[in-house]
Design an enzyme around this catalytic site. Sequence first.
Site, short mmCIF file in Angstrom:
data_model
loop_
_atom_site.label_atom_id
_atom_site.label_comp_id
_atom_site.label_asym_id
_atom_site.label_seq_id
_atom_site.Cartn_x
_atom_site.Cartn_y
_atom_site.Cartn_z
N ASP A 42 0.83 -1.20 0.00
CA ASP A 42 0.00 0.00 0.00
C ASP A 42 0.87 1.25 0.00
O ASP A 42 2.03 1.22 0.43
CB ASP A 42 -0.89 0.04 1.25
N1 URA Z 1 -1.39 -5.90 3.98
C1 URA Z 1 -1.87 -4.64 3.96
O1 URA Z 1 -2.88 -4.34 4.55
N2 URA Z 1 -1.16 -3.71 3.27
C2 URA Z 1 0.00 -3.98 2.62
O2 URA Z 1 0.61 -3.09 2.03
C3 URA Z 1 0.47 -5.30 2.66
C4 URA Z 1 -0.25 -6.25 3.34
#
Ligand code: URA
Length: 236
Positions: free
Chosen positions: A103
């Site tokens: 993310d």
């Molecule tokens: N899980 C999440 O919520 N975000 C990420 O970036 C990776 C795994």
Amino acid sequence: MRLNKYIASCGVASRRGADALIVQGRVTVNGRVVNTVGVDINPDTDTVAVDGTLLSLADKKVYIMLNKPAGVLSTCQDDRSRKTVLDLVGDVGVRLFPVGRLDYDTEGLLLLTNDGDFAYRCTHPRHEVNKTYIALVHGRLDEQAVRRLEGGVMLDGVKTAPATIRVLQRAGKETRLEITIHEGRNRQIKRMFESVGCHVKALKRVSFGSLSLGDLPMGSWRYLSVMELKSMNMQV
Ligand code: URA
């Protein structure tokens, strides 16, 4: 060898991307357009071209580990001109793409490669590659919630696969913990914690399969070593 696998192995696209090129009629085998997926070729005797450019398995493969900072996109481009992981790596002479995603606000280990076949094997659920994250969560994360998360919680009507959680520190309403999962669903860890009433305040990926982030500084990158590639079952 499957045509899409061959195209991916040459570093042109992921297997799925290769299928799209095939369907778009941009791929020729021995000079003839092949626009149906699922075709086999012989890499030793057949010549394959994409947009008229001949492919070769000898094309250079590049494997990079980046310590992604928060506030950087793990896609190749952004229509809002935000910074991407490719901006951090710069020009290494080949067209890189990220292996899976983190993310925008997640930090840590992100692999980049031009080897679509490697990316496919790392991200396909069948291969169950473990990914470990350090998370700082806000809310009451008691032992019962930990066990629920480890056993699997429902996200979009589908139970998450078993996870491993190690609580590192509890301080007031915050818990720092390590969590290992092998799936890669959208915002999976944040949504898993939301399902037990906790909010993930910070998330950092520290390992991917046998690879560890180690002390790679935030925003820096390095090439994977031969040993590391071998540990990921790569023939080098
Ligand atoms: N899980 C999440 O919520 N975000 C990420 O970036 C990776 C795994």
